[in-house]
Design an enzyme around this catalytic site. Structure first.
Site, mmCIF file in Angstrom:
data_model
loop_
_atom_site.group_PDB
_atom_site.id
_atom_site.type_symbol
_atom_site.label_atom_id
_atom_site.label_comp_id
_atom_site.label_asym_id
_atom_site.label_seq_id
_atom_site.Cartn_x
_atom_site.Cartn_y
_atom_site.Cartn_z
ATOM 1 N N GLY A 1 2.686 -68.804 74.545
ATOM 2 C CA GLY A 1 3.445 -68.572 73.328
ATOM 3 C C GLY A 1 3.447 -69.736 72.355
ATOM 4 N N GLY B 1 2.924 -68.475 61.791
ATOM 5 C CA GLY B 1 1.689 -68.101 62.467
ATOM 6 C C GLY B 1 0.761 -69.310 62.459
ATOM 7 N N GLU C 1 -5.840 -66.058 67.530
ATOM 8 C CA GLU C 1 -6.220 -67.447 67.831
ATOM 9 C C GLU C 1 -6.793 -68.168 66.617
ATOM 10 O OE1 GLU C 1 -7.885 -68.563 71.582
ATOM 11 O OE2 GLU C 1 -7.203 -66.725 72.534
#
Length: 389
Positions: free
Chosen positions: A134, A141, A373
């Site tokens: 996490g 973000g 990612e």
């Protein structure tokens, strides 16, 4: 040839025997256990946890983990090969495999104490436990430095409050590696990484996301409400968490490049097969230049993505910095996956828009690869900083 092998950046273009064995094993497993069920899982958004327990028995949940911790003890080339083959069939399963291996498990492998490794890696590497990782929050973000989830020191403990979102295995994970703020907002040394087990008081799961694609890969919130964690669950020193996470993401981006490559390969193979079988004007549609040129472009871009991805994996195997190379591989392969999946739907025509054929699922699954990612825009930021340094 000897000169090539001495070059630290030389890449072996031929698949090794080990890679070929991994590829065949994964292909056989996927065809038997994943392909027959993937649309059912997609429709129901079911996270097929039993599949991951089975994958653990094959060594696929601890590909990079040394054998002394119960892992397969393999390298990044074998790891990338496995993700590509899984993702050729179902991107959702490839995504979950990548998140478990590259993020949660690899963070502990890279930065955990020996005691932490002995405690968690055997369960993660064998698939007995599923891992989550996490970093992302509802309002942060790409801007992770402004995270709002905090850990306040209280004697030998830290008290966590806040939430994380878009977390793969946020509900089903047995353990999560979580990066939280222990210092000032915006301070890259103001964040720390903790290992938190499911069932810890004050640690719960929240909303499960209803997604466009990757629907069999569970994505949910992690919520911390006066969650008390002993200092022994911290990895490294206080303030190391963000720097650790950047290093973890460098390797993780290679796995997303592999995920993208697998989806693109699967979409291409489906379109290629269909173009040979589908007849119009008394000949297969692959005989028309409009289709054959699409296939040529798709195949070429996939091959370029493959070279970038395996080059990054080889450099990672050598222990070299892959900051730029992993970002390049992730950027290019993810954009190629979207483009190839889009063209795949076009080649299928009206049937490509239906769930009776595989094209629409590749199309839906591919888009996440340009976001997860680190977005494509963030990859360009990483690459530009590297080349302008």
């Amino acid at each position: 040839m000897q000169m090539m092998t001495e070059n630290p950046t030389a890449i072996a273009f031929e698949q090794s025997e080990g890679q070929a064995m991994v590829a065949q094993m994964v292909r056989d497993f996927g065809d038997k256990f994943i392909r027959p069920n993937m649309m059912k899982w997609d429709e129901s958004q079911e996270f097929p946890i039993e599949i991951f327990h089975q994958m653990g028995k094959l060594g696929l949940m601890g590909v990079l983990v040394p054998t002394e911790y119960g892992g397969a003890g393999l390298g990044y080339l074998e790891y990338v090969t496995a993700i590509v083959e899984i993702s050729r069939i179902d991107g959702s399963i490839g995504l979950s495999m990548a998140a478990h291996n590259s993020l949660c498990t690899n963070h502990i492998l890279q930065f955990g104490t020996e005691q932490q490794k002995q405690k968690y890696l055997p369960k993660l590497a064998t698939g007995e436990w599923i891992g989550a990782w996490g970093l992302t929050e509802p309002n942060t973000g790409s801007d992770a430095g402004n995270m709002r989830t905090v850990a306040i020191k209280d004697g030998d403990y830290y008290v966590l409050n806040g939430s994380k979102n878009f977390i793969t295995h946020g509900r089903s994970g047995n353990v999560a590696v979580v990066i939280v703020r222990t210092g000032q907002v915006g301070d890259s040394h103001g964040m720390s990484a903790f290992i938190i087990e499911k069932g810890t008081n004050g640690f719960t799961s929240g909303k499960k996301e209803n997604k466009l694609g990757m629907r069999a890969s569970e994505t949910a919130e992690l919520i911390f409400s006066d969650c008390k964690i002993h200092k022994s669950q911290m990895m490294g020193e206080e303030g190391d968490g963000f720097v650790q996470s950047l290093k973890v993401l460098d390797g993780g981006r290679i796995s997303i490049a592999a995920l993208s490559l697998g989806i693109a390969q699967g979409a291409f193979e489906a379109a290629l097969h269909y173009s040979k079988e589908r007849h119009q004007f008394n000949k297969p549609i692959s005989a028309f230049q409009g289709i054959s040129f699409k296939l040529a472009d798709m195949a070429t871009k996939i091959e370029a993505a493959r070279l970038l991805t395996f080059r990054a994996a080889e450099l990672k195997n050598m222990g070299k910095s892959v900051n730029k190379e992993s970002a390049m591989a992730k950027l290019f392969a993810s954009e190629v996956a979207v483009e190839v999946a889009n063209e795949g739907v076009q080649i299928f025509g009206g049937y490509g828009y239906t769930k009776d054929y595989p094209a629409e699922k590749y199309y839906r699954d591919a888009k996440l690869c340009t976001i997860g990612e680190g977005t494509s825009e963030i990859q360009k930021l990483v690459i530009s900083r590297a080349i302008l340094r």
